[in-house]
Scaffold this active site. Structure first.
Site, PDB file in Angstrom:
ATOM      1  N   ARG A  79       0.863  -0.952   0.211  1.00 35.94           N
ATOM      2  CA  ARG A  79      -0.101  -0.208  -0.004  1.00 35.94           C
ATOM      3  C   ARG A  79       0.923   1.211   0.036  1.00 35.94           C
ATOM      4  NH1 ARG A  79      -3.564  -3.929   2.456  1.00 35.94           N
ATOM      5  NH2 ARG A  79      -5.459  -4.020   0.960  1.00 35.94           N
ATOM      6  N   SER A 112      -6.981  -0.165  -5.823  1.00 39.44           N
ATOM      7  CA  SER A 112      -5.644   0.100  -6.954  1.00 39.44           C
ATOM      8  C   SER A 112      -6.203   0.439  -8.150  1.00 39.44           C
ATOM      9  CB  SER A 112      -4.914  -1.339  -6.864  1.00 39.44           C
ATOM     10  OG  SER A 112      -4.826  -1.966  -5.781  1.00 39.44           O
ATOM     11  N   SER A 155      -8.722  -9.953  -5.640  1.00 38.70           N
ATOM     12  CA  SER A 155      -9.150  -9.745  -4.500  1.00 38.70           C
ATOM     13  C   SER A 155     -10.053 -11.041  -4.144  1.00 38.70           C
ATOM     14  CB  SER A 155     -10.258  -8.817  -4.392  1.00 38.70           C
ATOM     15  OG  SER A 155     -11.033  -8.749  -3.425  1.00 38.70           O
ATOM     16  N   ASP A 157     -11.883 -11.314  -1.794  1.00 41.16           N
ATOM     17  CA  ASP A 157     -13.473 -10.993  -1.403  1.00 41.16           C
ATOM     18  C   ASP A 157     -14.608 -11.289  -2.236  1.00 41.16           C
ATOM     19  OD1 ASP A 157     -12.139 -10.564   1.136  1.00 41.16           O
ATOM     20  OD2 ASP A 157     -12.036  -8.424   0.956  1.00 41.16           O
TER      21      ASP A 157
HETATM   22  P1  ADP Z   1      -7.148  -2.580  -2.991  1.00 38.55           P
HETATM   23  O1  ADP Z   1      -6.684  -2.159  -4.445  1.00 38.55           O
HETATM   24  O2  ADP Z   1      -7.157  -3.878  -2.851  1.00 38.55           O
HETATM   25  O3  ADP Z   1      -8.534  -2.140  -2.761  1.00 38.55           O
HETATM   26  P2  ADP Z   1      -6.133  -0.403  -1.519  1.00 38.55           P
HETATM   27  O4  ADP Z   1      -7.384   0.446  -1.324  1.00 38.55           O
HETATM   28  O5  ADP Z   1      -5.351  -0.332  -0.261  1.00 38.55           O
HETATM   29  O6  ADP Z   1      -6.385  -1.861  -2.046  1.00 38.55           O
HETATM   30  O7  ADP Z   1      -5.112   0.519  -2.583  1.00 38.55           O
HETATM   31  C1  ADP Z   1      -3.964   0.064  -3.133  1.00 38.55           C
HETATM   32  C2  ADP Z   1      -2.971   1.239  -3.480  1.00 38.55           C
HETATM   33  O8  ADP Z   1      -3.743   1.717  -4.411  1.00 38.55           O
HETATM   34  C3  ADP Z   1      -3.104   2.166  -2.119  1.00 38.55           C
HETATM   35  O9  ADP Z   1      -2.048   1.879  -1.293  1.00 38.55           O
HETATM   36  C4  ADP Z   1      -2.613   3.379  -3.336  1.00 38.55           C
HETATM   37  O10 ADP Z   1      -1.086   3.492  -3.431  1.00 38.55           O
HETATM   38  C5  ADP Z   1      -3.353   3.242  -4.329  1.00 38.55           C
HETATM   39  N1  ADP Z   1      -4.690   3.866  -4.235  1.00 38.55           N
HETATM   40  C6  ADP Z   1      -5.833   3.551  -3.760  1.00 38.55           C
HETATM   41  N2  ADP Z   1      -6.857   4.447  -3.862  1.00 38.55           N
HETATM   42  C7  ADP Z   1      -6.161   5.589  -4.627  1.00 38.55           C
HETATM   43  C8  ADP Z   1      -6.654   7.067  -4.846  1.00 38.55           C
HETATM   44  N3  ADP Z   1      -7.797   7.406  -4.619  1.00 38.55           N
HETATM   45  N4  ADP Z   1      -5.784   7.640  -5.414  1.00 38.55           N
HETATM   46  C9  ADP Z   1      -4.459   7.281  -5.808  1.00 38.55           C
HETATM   47  N5  ADP Z   1      -3.922   6.161  -5.474  1.00 38.55           N
HETATM   48  C10 ADP Z   1      -4.766   5.269  -4.804  1.00 38.55           C
END
Ligand code: ADP
Length: 746
Positions: A79, A112, A155, A157
């Site tokens: 992250r 992501s 994912s 989930d």
């Molecule tokens: P997932 O992809 O499993 O939903 P996260 O929500 O933690 O996991 O997102 C993973 C990474 O994607 C974050 O740590 C960040 O680097 C990037 N990211 C997520 N949301 C945003 C956003 N709104 N703007 C820019 N980067 C983002």
């Protein structure tokens, strides 16, 4: 290939890791190389993109060798807070340009994919800033006018729109099911109640499906909180009633994000406390297990490997074929087909379910999850009970016979359990016919009750007994007499090819025997997956996973020597298991009866193999379906390859026999067996007043449960080779080949 402008592709995995990500990376890398593109791995998710340098590395064909069976992601995931800032994304853009990357395949969750879309939208302005700051030249900026993007959902989930299944969800379900099965045996020994917490903050998929797959006694999911404010009482009562009826184990599954109707979290700890406070005095021993990260671990299931491979392959092809101005897409699977959907639309729809849950609009959240999710909740609500409903005044009550016919298939017991309980719940009488048609003739028929199928949900084999005996015409008298004797008013036949043949025979003799004029339903259960009217038969997924685990081990055994394995599988004349396991294990060649096998093929393949071993390859894997060719036997192929391979490699054969028919059913087989059985009982009930009695088979068609008239069988099947005339998975052979044979050799 209209988008010739793409220079190089970057692939990254981001957010929570999921089993199958490696298979997707492999498919992206190898598909890109095949299309002549350069491909780079961006290590540690967006952190690698922001940091650049050694975090961005060119991938070659061999960089992704041997990773298909590994869990997690070999390129790391993280992250990254910096990427959420414009400064961070500007650095990321610079690093992409420095490596000539102007197309991305992002494998991650909604976060992501959102992040990827942001950098894509900002791309021109980020580049202008980089030019202004003197960090890149204006000609560099001009060379990369746009960033192309495609997303794959990784994912566990299964919480994202744009795909029926996310990468990792099936493997997570395997881990959960294995764990709850294991808890089940200790729980039964001590008559314990286990509260099991599974992942899923906004999505109850894993909790719900694992509850169906393990026969849990209660489940809490975010989308469907308990109806009543007095659920604590109801939960305790259900568990106690079950105990009173002889149930030796109780399992309560709690999704991480479960809540009540007022949005108050229902945690596993709270559930344990409730049970402890109210049931300890009744002698109940309550234990909690939080499965946690185990759910993300372990080798990917066969389904996840194949899903990821197909989606990774499609992602790269999508980048090459995309019209330049189109918005970025998510590549997913729907109704068994690869589909593309606008990325941000998928992200928004995903968020809207979470919002509905937050606003306590649960009915809407359930609706957004789709029909089969709601159906599953309904089925589970009945199966969880300790006994049948009492009031059935609204419909006719039937005497339904349940039996098997065909080779054993894992999941047969699951289907019988669901059929028995769901039918009893509707007030029907269920007769279990033992040992197929021979048993019916002999009078081996027992009346089933609710507890007679206790513990069957995950048990391999066929408790009712099964065999391949298709009644001869001169036995039909005895069969009709058997059906009459027990006053059978409907027949549910859970079985394979022989079962279908037998049902078809009964249908064709209805004029002569009134006993056959009852509704007859076949439910497909065969590891061969060779039945008409269904894309999947129960047992095939289990067999596939068993084969894949076996081949993984065989491959590991070749660490010290250069070796080619020729592995022979069951499947009769149907190549399903061979093709799908070839795809899931990275086999170089798959020989199936449908495609035939000639000396020319063998000679070309041995030539390929020699070239590959000369290029330093250590392992060759050939999969041969048992009936591919009467002359080119596994032994023959081994001798041929051994002779031609000389000192370059040695050759070993492995023949998988009946182990493929054994084993406990996989989660997918248990879930489908339950859903199919539920639909069959519902169908029987709806057709009791029909003028002519149906004779049908149920099946999954494009992801939906459908019925097909058995009278259609001659149009649908190849009788001689005992398989459907049209088989959806045949085109997977080409992808398997593209992924395992390096372009310089093919
Ligand atoms: P997932 O992809 O499993 O939903 P996260 O929500 O933690 O996991 O997102 C993973 C990474 O994607 C974050 O740590 C960040 O680097 C990037 N990211 C997520 N949301 C945003 C956003 N709104 N703007 C820019 N980067 C983002």
């Amino acid at each position: 290939m209209s988008n010739q402008a793409i220079k190089s592709i970057g692939v990254l995995t981001s957010g929570g890791d999921a089993q199958g990500m490696n298979a997707a990376i492999r498919a992206v890398v190898r598909s890109a190389i095949r299309l002549g593109a350069e491909v780079y791995a961006i290590y540690e998710g967006y952190q690698g993109m922001v940091s650049g340098g050694n975090y961005i590395r060119r991938m070659m064909w061999d960089s992704v060798g041997g990773i298909l069976q590994q869990g997690g992601t070999i390129i790391g995931t993280a992250r990254c807070a910096e990427f959420r800032t414009r400064e961070g994304r500007r650095r990321a853009a610079k690093n992409l340009i420095l490596n000539g990357i102007d197309a991305l395949v992002i494998i991650g969750g909604d976060g992501s994919l959102t992040g990827a879309n942001i950098i894509r939208e900002e791309w021109p302005s980020l580049l202008s800033e980089l030019v202004e700051n003197g960090e890149i030249s204006s000609s560099d900026a001009a060379r990369y006018p746009r960033l192309s993007l495609v997303g794959l959902v990784g994912s566990i989930d299964n919480d994202m729109f744009g795909t029926d299944m996310t990468i990792g969800a099936d493997s997570a379900l395997h881990r959960i099911t294995e764990a709850i099965d294991a808890l089940g045996s200790t729980a039964a020994s001590h008559q314990r109640t286990f509260v099991v917490e599974v992942m899923g903050r906004h999505c109850g998929y894993l909790a719900l499906m694992s509850a169906i797959a393990t026969g849990a006694n209660w489940v809490f999911i975010p989308e469907n909180p308990p109806e009543s404010d007095n659920w604590e009482e109801e939960l305790c009562e259900t568990l106690l009633t079950g105990r009173g009826r002889g149930r030796r184990q109780s399992t309560v599954i709690v999704a991480e994000g479960a809540c009540d109707r007022h949005g108050q979290p229902i945690t596993s700890e709270y559930v344990r406390q409730v049970l402890e406070d109210r049931l300890k005095s009744e002698g109940e021993d309550i234990r909690t297990t939080i499965l946690g990260h185990v759910q993300r671990g372990g080798a990917p299931s066969a389904f996840d490997r194949n899903l990821s491979t197909i989606l990774g392959h499609a992602a790269v092809h999508s980048l090459f074929s995309e019209a330049q101005e189109t918005e970025p897409q998510v590549i997913g699977i729907r109704e068994n087909d690869v589909i593309r959907s606008p990325l941000m639309h998928c992200v928004e729809k995903t968020h809207s379910v979470a919002e509905m849950i937050e606003k306590q609009q649960y009915a809407e959240a359930m609706r957004l999850r789709g029909g089969s999710f709601a159906d599953s909740v309904q089925i589970l609500n009945t199966l969880m009970r300790a006994s049948a409903h009492r009031n059935h005044a609204d419909h006719k009550q039937l005497r339904i016979a349940v039996m098997h016919c065909g080779a054993p298939a894992p999941g047969m017991n699951t289907a019988v359990r669901a059929a028995v309980r769901l039918a009893l719940d509707e007030g029907h009488t269920v007769l279990g016919v033992q040992n197929g048609f021979t048993g019916l003739i002999k009078g081996d028929v027992i009346e089933m009750d609710w507890m007679s199928v206790s513990g069957w949900v995950g048990r391999g084999g066929a408790e009712l007994g099964t065999n391949r005996h298709v009644p001869e015409v001169d036995q039909l008298d005895a069969i009709a007499a058997g059906l009459d004797q027990y006053d059978v008013q409907a027949l549910l036949l859970i079985g394979g090819w022989s079962g279908y043949e037998a049902a078809y025979r009964l249908l064709n003799h209805r004029d002569a025997y009134s006993a056959f004029n009852i509704p007859i339903i076949c439910l497909p259960a065969s590891i061969n997956n060779n039945l008409p009217g269904s894309e999947y038969s129960i047992g095939a997924d289990t067999a596939l996973n068993d084969i894949v685990n076996y081949v993984d081990k065989i491959k590991q055994s070749a660490v010290a020597v250069r070796r080619c394995f020729v592995v022979e599988f069951m499947g009769r004349y149907c190549g399903y298991l061979a093709v799908m396991s070839g795809l899931a294990t990275g086999a170089e060649h798959v020989y199936i009866h449908e495609n035939g096998l000639t000396l020319k093929d063998l000679s070309r393949n041995i030539g390929d193999l020699i070239k590959r071993f000369e290029l330093n390859e250590r392992l060759g894997l050939i999969i041969r379906n048992e009936e591919v060719d009467r002359f080119y036997t596994t032994e023959f192929i081994c001798s041929l390859f051994e002779k031609e391979g000389g000192d370059l490699f040695d050759v070993r054969q492995a023949v998988l026999g009946h182990v493929q028919q054994g084993g406990n059913p996989s989660p997918f087989d248990r879930i489908q067996a339950t859903r199919m059985a539920a639909r069959c009982i519902e169908y029987l009930q709806q057709t009791t007043d029909a003028a002519s009695q149906p004779a049908v088979c149920i099946g999954l068609q494009s992801g939906r449960l459908m019925f097909t008239d058995l009278a259609e069988m001659p149009n649908l099947v190849d009788w001689q080779y005992q398989r459907p005339k049209s088989q959806w998975w045949l085109n997977r052979t080409a992808i398997a080949f593209e992924m395992s044979i390096r372009p310089s050799v093919d």
